[in-house]
Design a protein around this motif. Structure first.
Motif, PDB file in Angstrom:
ATOM      1  N   PHE A 164      50.088  43.021  42.833  1.00 16.07           N
ATOM      2  CA  PHE A 164      49.758  41.971  43.794  1.00 16.07           C
ATOM      3  C   PHE A 164      50.248  40.590  43.379  1.00 16.07           C
ATOM      4  O   PHE A 164      49.896  39.598  44.005  1.00 16.07           O
ATOM      5  CB  PHE A 164      48.232  41.926  44.007  1.00 16.07           C
ATOM      6  N   GLY A 165      51.059  40.547  42.311  1.00 20.66           N
ATOM      7  CA  GLY A 165      51.661  39.281  41.912  1.00 20.66           C
ATOM      8  C   GLY A 165      50.697  38.260  41.366  1.00 20.66           C
ATOM      9  O   GLY A 165      50.976  37.054  41.397  1.00 20.66           O
ATOM     10  N   GLU A 166      49.539  38.706  40.855  1.00 21.29           N
ATOM     11  CA  GLU A 166      48.576  37.776  40.285  1.00 21.29           C
ATOM     12  C   GLU A 166      49.048  37.323  38.899  1.00 21.29           C
ATOM     13  O   GLU A 166      49.706  38.073  38.180  1.00 21.29           O
ATOM     14  CB  GLU A 166      47.197  38.432  40.184  1.00 21.29           C
ATOM     15  N   HIS A 167      48.718  36.089  38.539  1.00 25.13           N
ATOM     16  CA  HIS A 167      49.132  35.539  37.250  1.00 25.13           C
ATOM     17  C   HIS A 167      47.901  35.134  36.437  1.00 25.13           C
ATOM     18  O   HIS A 167      46.855  34.812  37.003  1.00 25.13           O
ATOM     19  CB  HIS A 167      50.050  34.334  37.461  1.00 25.13           C
ATOM     20  N   PHE A 168      48.068  35.122  35.114  1.00 22.96           N
ATOM     21  CA  PHE A 168      46.927  34.876  34.240  1.00 22.96           C
ATOM     22  C   PHE A 168      47.267  33.807  33.208  1.00 22.96           C
ATOM     23  O   PHE A 168      48.408  33.715  32.738  1.00 22.96           O
ATOM     24  CB  PHE A 168      46.507  36.181  33.536  1.00 22.96           C
ATOM     25  N   THR A 169      46.252  33.035  32.867  1.00 25.82           N
ATOM     26  CA  THR A 169      46.423  31.970  31.890  1.00 25.82           C
ATOM     27  C   THR A 169      46.340  32.546  30.475  1.00 25.82           C
ATOM     28  O   THR A 169      46.028  33.720  30.282  1.00 25.82           O
ATOM     29  CB  THR A 169      45.333  30.905  32.078  1.00 25.82           C
ATOM     30  N   ARG A 170      46.572  31.688  29.500  1.00 35.24           N
ATOM     31  CA  ARG A 170      46.522  32.142  28.112  1.00 35.24           C
ATOM     32  C   ARG A 170      45.126  32.596  27.717  1.00 35.24           C
ATOM     33  O   ARG A 170      44.961  33.589  27.001  1.00 35.24           O
ATOM     34  CB  ARG A 170      46.978  31.009  27.190  1.00 35.24           C
ATOM     35  N   HIS A 171      44.099  31.858  28.176  1.00 37.52           N
ATOM     36  CA  HIS A 171      42.748  32.245  27.771  1.00 37.52           C
ATOM     37  C   HIS A 171      42.332  33.567  28.434  1.00 37.52           C
ATOM     38  O   HIS A 171      41.557  34.329  27.869  1.00 37.52           O
ATOM     39  CB  HIS A 171      41.746  31.132  28.078  1.00 37.52           C
ATOM     40  N   ALA A 177      34.283  37.269  29.275  1.00 34.88           N
ATOM     41  CA  ALA A 177      33.985  35.901  29.720  1.00 34.88           C
ATOM     42  C   ALA A 177      35.276  35.102  29.898  1.00 34.88           C
ATOM     43  O   ALA A 177      35.431  34.344  30.863  1.00 34.88           O
ATOM     44  CB  ALA A 177      33.067  35.215  28.721  1.00 34.88           C
ATOM     45  N   LEU A 178      36.233  35.265  28.977  1.00 29.81           N
ATOM     46  CA  LEU A 178      37.506  34.559  29.094  1.00 29.81           C
ATOM     47  C   LEU A 178      38.342  35.108  30.249  1.00 29.81           C
ATOM     48  O   LEU A 178      39.008  34.349  30.966  1.00 29.81           O
ATOM     49  CB  LEU A 178      38.291  34.686  27.785  1.00 29.81           C
ATOM     50  N   LEU A 179      38.300  36.425  30.438  1.00 33.21           N
ATOM     51  CA  LEU A 179      39.121  37.059  31.467  1.00 33.21           C
ATOM     52  C   LEU A 179      38.633  36.725  32.873  1.00 33.21           C
ATOM     53  O   LEU A 179      39.428  36.479  33.780  1.00 33.21           O
ATOM     54  CB  LEU A 179      39.129  38.583  31.268  1.00 33.21           C
ATOM     55  N   THR A 180      37.320  36.695  33.073  1.00 36.17           N
ATOM     56  CA  THR A 180      36.775  36.474  34.413  1.00 36.17           C
ATOM     57  C   THR A 180      36.425  35.014  34.679  1.00 36.17           C
ATOM     58  O   THR A 180      36.191  34.629  35.825  1.00 36.17           O
ATOM     59  CB  THR A 180      35.509  37.316  34.617  1.00 36.17           C
ATOM     60  N   ASN A 181      36.340  34.187  33.618  1.00 33.38           N
ATOM     61  CA  ASN A 181      36.052  32.756  33.752  1.00 33.38           C
ATOM     62  C   ASN A 181      34.825  32.517  34.640  1.00 33.38           C
ATOM     63  O   ASN A 181      34.895  31.817  35.652  1.00 33.38           O
ATOM     64  CB  ASN A 181      37.268  32.027  34.333  1.00 33.38           C
ATOM     65  N   PRO A 182      33.672  33.101  34.275  1.00 31.95           N
ATOM     66  CA  PRO A 182      32.519  33.044  35.170  1.00 31.95           C
ATOM     67  C   PRO A 182      31.841  31.688  35.279  1.00 31.95           C
ATOM     68  O   PRO A 182      31.199  31.395  36.273  1.00 31.95           O
ATOM     69  CB  PRO A 182      31.564  34.068  34.542  1.00 31.95           C
ATOM     70  N   GLY A 215      41.304  36.932  26.489  1.00 26.75           N
ATOM     71  CA  GLY A 215      40.119  37.713  26.838  1.00 26.75           C
ATOM     72  C   GLY A 215      40.430  39.198  26.929  1.00 26.75           C
ATOM     73  O   GLY A 215      39.671  40.036  26.420  1.00 26.75           O
ATOM     74  N   ALA A 216      41.545  39.549  27.551  1.00 28.77           N
ATOM     75  CA  ALA A 216      41.940  40.953  27.644  1.00 28.77           C
ATOM     76  C   ALA A 216      42.159  41.549  26.256  1.00 28.77           C
ATOM     77  O   ALA A 216      41.769  42.684  25.976  1.00 28.77           O
ATOM     78  CB  ALA A 216      43.209  41.079  28.489  1.00 28.77           C
TER      79      ALA A 216
END
Length: 274
Positions: free
Chosen positions: A248-255, A127-132, A259-260
């Motif tokens: 692909f140079g994607e970036h991720f937030t702390r939450h 849920a945290l990783l995909t932020n649905p 989640g990961a």
């Protein structure tokens, strides 16, 4: 180890499809059809002696497994289009819980405290990783369709466990390919489009990865309980996220990073407890 191998293959499959989108626009139904055709070719090449094609229309469980798989693919892609990949992926992966509970009823498996804890951690992490449920998201009929797809996935993994009592891995996988092809070929035929050779090559590679992953997962479910085997599949979103960052140079937030970590922690906890 086979189940972990399947997660690597499924992750590679998604990343190849992601790469395909960088330089070509291909109908998702054609991608699905390619996956099923490649799977059938792999079965005929590797399991010519073990494969029982007549069972595909003689065994009712194989038919239901194949149709459920094809409809599940259709439902997943449709919900991705209408409610977004994050929300659709999260809802679809609740099959981990549904499958474990269904296995208790249909197979007599135990849903232990360790598996319940690991599943809860992994679902929370997803849920945290995909932020649905981001701001602005609204509930629609497609959310219900996604839940139905999760139930189908739960039914499929339980059925795979049952089918191993009488069928070979290749025949179980072939059911998904044959009936999935029947379901996906119609929308694919309705949207014909020219495909470049490079795009065909990428789709072929993605199909090989998906076929290898499906064979490894199907064989692994012969030994692993539904709850544990399904839980290990939760590693796939983490692999996709890491691949998106590296390729692909994607970036991720702390939450999202939290989640990961929860997904990896939940799957590792359950495996170590076993």
């Amino acid at each position: 180890m086979l189940m972990l191998l399947s997660t690597v293959c499924f992750t590679a499959n998604v990343l190849l499809i992601r790469a395909l989108g960088e330089f070509a626009t291909v109908n998702v139904w054609l991608i699905s059809c390619t996956r099923f055709v490649v799977g059938l070719v792999m079965i005929l090449a590797l399991y010519r002696q073990e494969f029982q094609p007549r069972h595909l229309y003689q065994n009712r469980q194989l038919i239901s497994r194949g149709l459920a798989g094809g409809i599940g693919v259709y439902a997943y892609y449709l919900t991705v289009i209408h409610i977004g990949p994050g929300r659709a992926t999260f809802i679809n992966n609740t099959y981990v819980i549904f499958g474990a509970l269904l296995a208790v009823w249909m197979l007599g498996e135990r849903f232990t405290a360790a598996r319940a804890t690991g599943s809860t951690m992994a679902l929370g992490g997803l849920a945290l990783l995909t932020n649905p449920f981001a701001a602005g998201a609204v509930t629609s009929i497609y959310d219900l369709l996604a839940i139905g797809g999760a139930f189908l996935s739960a039914y499929i993994v339980v059925t795979i466990r049952q089918l191993h009592a009488s069928e070979h891995t290749s025949t179980i996988f072939a059911a998904q390919c044959v009936y999935g092809l029947l379901v996906c070929s119609v929308p694919a035929a309705l949207h014909p489009e020219p495909i470049a050779p490079l795009a065909w090559a990428v789709m072929l590679g993605a199909g090989i990865c998906a076929g290898a992953g499906q064979l490894a997962m199907t064989r692994a479910f012969r030994e692993l309980p539904v709850a544990e085997g399904s839980l290990l599949q939760m590693i796939v979103p983490v692999g996709i996220a890491l691949g998106g960052f590296a390729l692909f140079g994607e970036h991720f937030t702390r939450h999202e990073l939290l989640g990961a970590a929860l997904i990896l922690g939940g799957t590792t906890y359950t495996s170590l407890r076993r």
